[in-house]
Motif scaffolding. Sequence first.
Motif: not given
Length: 253
Positions: A66-95
């Motif tokens: 998305l960033d390479a194209a200058g596009a913006k998006a919306t991420f609808f995130w869960t807390g536990t569906l694919y593991g704990c959201i805290y385990g993806q903290s780097a990706n959350v902060k990056k987005a």
Amino acid sequence: MLAETILAGLLLASGAAAAPAPNPLELIKRAPSPGVVIQKCSNPGMLALAYDDGPYQFTSDLVDILDAAGAKATFFWTGTLYGCIYGQSANVKKAFASGHQIASHTWTHGHMGSMSADQIRSEMTKVEDALVNLIGKKPAYMRPPYLETSGAFLPTMAELGYKVITDDVDAGDWNNQTPQQSEQAFQQAGASGNGHIPLMHETYTGTVHTLTPWLIDWAKQNGLKLVTVAECLGDADGAYQAGTFTPNGQTSC
């Protein structure tokens, strides 16, 4: 003195006439109502890429695409569906740092239509707490799992101040549709009229690595701006709840 008073009154009346009151319909258009289902953009010339079920292993790749194209998006995130959201903290902060909209998809991805109001509140506030810890924000937008909006769900969303998003184009990735079949869904929907809010999932490599680049090209060919859901609703400043929130230090689910 009387003449001066009359003149002042005339000047005030003249000034008021020169500044007409805002059109109530325009105010409604700019500010979507909480607890009301929204299926598509209120503005033309836009495409609001919207992804459910993360954060996941493909989140970082998706942000890069998305960033390479200058596009913006919306991420609808869960807390536990694919593991704990805290385990993806780097990706959350990056987005979030890249300017994408972070929204809620509930804590466990359960069936909201069969839950009590208290259960629904818990589903929402747990996501809020996690996002405050990770990015310092509480979302003001959400998409219900399975697009279920019955029972106590919508009244509870209105109470909590959440704008409820569903979709008007289904990519069908959840139903084993190939990226090529998903492309057909967008072509059939067309690029005219108010912009689309599609149902897509960042948990499928085909959606991230094949469909998303195709959508970026399709939007460019059709003169569509790739924006967040909030922006396509004229609510770019309302993507998050107002206020300053303090992290509580929680580090696990």
